[in-house]
Design an enzyme around this catalytic site. Sequence first.
Site, mmCIF file in Angstrom:
data_model
loop_
_atom_site.group_PDB
_atom_site.id
_atom_site.type_symbol
_atom_site.label_atom_id
_atom_site.label_comp_id
_atom_site.label_asym_id
_atom_site.label_seq_id
_atom_site.Cartn_x
_atom_site.Cartn_y
_atom_site.Cartn_z
ATOM 1 N N ASP A 29 -1.564 -5.735 8.960
ATOM 2 C CA ASP A 29 -2.415 -4.605 8.593
ATOM 3 C C ASP A 29 -3.718 -5.221 8.080
ATOM 4 O O ASP A 29 -3.718 -5.873 7.030
ATOM 5 C CB ASP A 29 -1.721 -3.765 7.506
ATOM 6 N N LYS A 82 -13.489 0.265 4.993
ATOM 7 C CA LYS A 82 -14.083 -0.447 3.858
ATOM 8 C C LYS A 82 -15.208 -1.362 4.281
ATOM 9 O O LYS A 82 -16.291 -1.347 3.692
ATOM 10 C CB LYS A 82 -13.001 -1.269 3.123
ATOM 11 N N TRP A 138 0.863 -1.204 0.000
ATOM 12 C CA TRP A 138 0.000 0.000 0.000
ATOM 13 C C TRP A 138 0.886 1.236 0.000
ATOM 14 O O TRP A 138 1.853 1.310 0.760
ATOM 15 C CB TRP A 138 -0.913 -0.044 1.224
HETATM 16 C C1 LIG Z 1 -3.686 -2.064 3.314
HETATM 17 C C2 LIG Z 1 -4.289 -0.777 3.817
HETATM 18 N N1 LIG Z 1 -4.037 -0.387 5.114
HETATM 19 C C3 LIG Z 1 -4.537 0.740 5.621
HETATM 20 C C4 LIG Z 1 -5.329 1.568 4.842
HETATM 21 C C5 LIG Z 1 -5.789 2.849 5.519
HETATM 22 O O1 LIG Z 1 -7.131 3.056 5.495
HETATM 23 P P1 LIG Z 1 -7.795 3.980 6.638
HETATM 24 O O2 LIG Z 1 -8.881 4.696 5.929
HETATM 25 O O3 LIG Z 1 -6.756 4.901 7.201
HETATM 26 O O4 LIG Z 1 -8.293 3.025 7.665
HETATM 27 C C6 LIG Z 1 -5.615 1.246 3.488
HETATM 28 C C7 LIG Z 1 -6.410 2.138 2.621
HETATM 29 N N2 LIG Z 1 -6.374 2.038 1.376
HETATM 30 C C8 LIG Z 1 -7.087 2.760 0.378
HETATM 31 C C9 LIG Z 1 -7.330 4.236 0.658
HETATM 32 C C10 LIG Z 1 -6.071 4.999 0.982
HETATM 33 O O5 LIG Z 1 -5.088 4.897 0.222
HETATM 34 O O6 LIG Z 1 -6.071 5.674 2.020
HETATM 35 C C11 LIG Z 1 -6.407 2.555 -1.000
HETATM 36 O O7 LIG Z 1 -5.417 1.815 -1.072
HETATM 37 O O8 LIG Z 1 -6.924 3.100 -1.979
HETATM 38 C C12 LIG Z 1 -5.097 0.039 2.987
HETATM 39 O O9 LIG Z 1 -5.352 -0.355 1.725
#
Ligand SMILES: Cc1[nH+]cc(COP(=O)(O)O)c(/C=N/[C@@H](CC(=O)O)C(=O)O)c1O
Length: 401
Positions: free
Chosen positions: A213, A249, A132
């Site tokens: 994660d 998500k 990521w």
């Molecule tokens: C693997 C992973 N870990 C943590 C997050 C963080 O999400 P939060 O909203 O802080 O709980 C995301 C978000 N991924 C998507 C959004 C982003 O980049 O923030 C993405 O990969 O599009 C992940 O894909």
Amino acid sequence: VSRFEGVPMAPPDPILGVSEAFKADKNDLKLNLGVGAYRTEELQPYVLNVVKKAEKLMLEKGDNKEYLPIEGLAAFNKATAELLLGADNPVIKQGLVATIQSLSGTGSLRLAAAFIQRYFPEAKVIISSPTWGNHKNIFNDARVPWSEYRYYDPKTVGLDFEGMIADIEAAPEGSFVLLHGCAHNPTGIDPTPEQWEKIADVIQEKKHMPFFDVAYQGFASGSLDEDAFSVRLFVKRGMEVFVAQSYSKNLGLYSERIGAINVVCSAPDIADRVKSQLKRLARPMYSNPPIHGARIVANVVGDPTMFGEWKQEMEEMAGRIKNVRQKLYDSLSAKDQSGKDWSFILRQIGMFSYTGLNKAQSDNMTDKWHVYMTKDGRISLAGLSLAKCDYLADAIIDSFH
Ligand SMILES: Cc1[nH+]cc(COP(=O)(O)O)c(/C=N/[C@@H](CC(=O)O)C(=O)O)c1O
């Protein structure tokens, strides 16, 4: 002259910046397959019905807005650890889990990184290649050194398992191994259960610390328990583990910023000490977390009817993405005369597909077809409708050849 003369313009974020570019595009063919955010078949954002139901109850209850404790809402912390580990997991009963509600997955990762920097200054984190986009930023800004372990094999469009094991084996003893609990981002390629067993073996042998994660629990397969398999396997072996969680998500709470960091320790007093130091790091960082999202999770999980409705909606979201995967595969196979094998699209899991399109080809997708995606070739299938699969297939075939 301004004191800020020396401040340069920062580059747009590789993921969130794509949404900005998409918004600026006036062409009505445009398609946002950048940010990992679920959209309905009508390509609209989706607030789960069970979230609306919980919020209605919460409004009627008229809860106050007092500060939460530094560690967050107790009912949420209990629910989130039980969701992750299983309510009857012995480590919960034995008080071995230190859970801190934090600012979603990102905030939880950052808090854990700060803890690693303070208590393991010699250790480093090894992260998958690719991973990521924000993982590197988080560890860089927390001043935690990192390096990569092999993960994606472009030749097989699959997991480079031998390379992964070799690199984990070669890392200095006591390294932190960052693992995606399920639905690896950006590749959509997960280890098999047998491969997870081997990964646990090598991590145990090298006295590494697993750091999961978990941003898609329940969203990848549709089952909360299935998607927690890897974490529960490591915990069952009696390993000490870090696990960051996010409800962005699976409960659609993206902008509520609700998640947690869990540290499974080998004794209750250790868990208490670890929790106390995580709190000491959180207080000067953001003091205490936002209450609204925590209440939604606690209310949904705490009510058997709403919990059931949530699971149903998660299965529906995961199901829609699986249908889109299949339709995209069918469109590509029907249209592409080159004989290229597109079956990797069906083998990948979660909201993303790692297409193998390089930067120039991804640029063509955007410049010529108005398809917005990240430049590493990742497309978010959560932003795709069945109706748009033919168009996307045309764009991908045109960009590949
Ligand atoms: C693997 C992973 N870990 C943590 C997050 C963080 O999400 P939060 O909203 O802080 O709980 C995301 C978000 N991924 C998507 C959004 C982003 O980049 O923030 C993405 O990969 O599009 C992940 O894909």
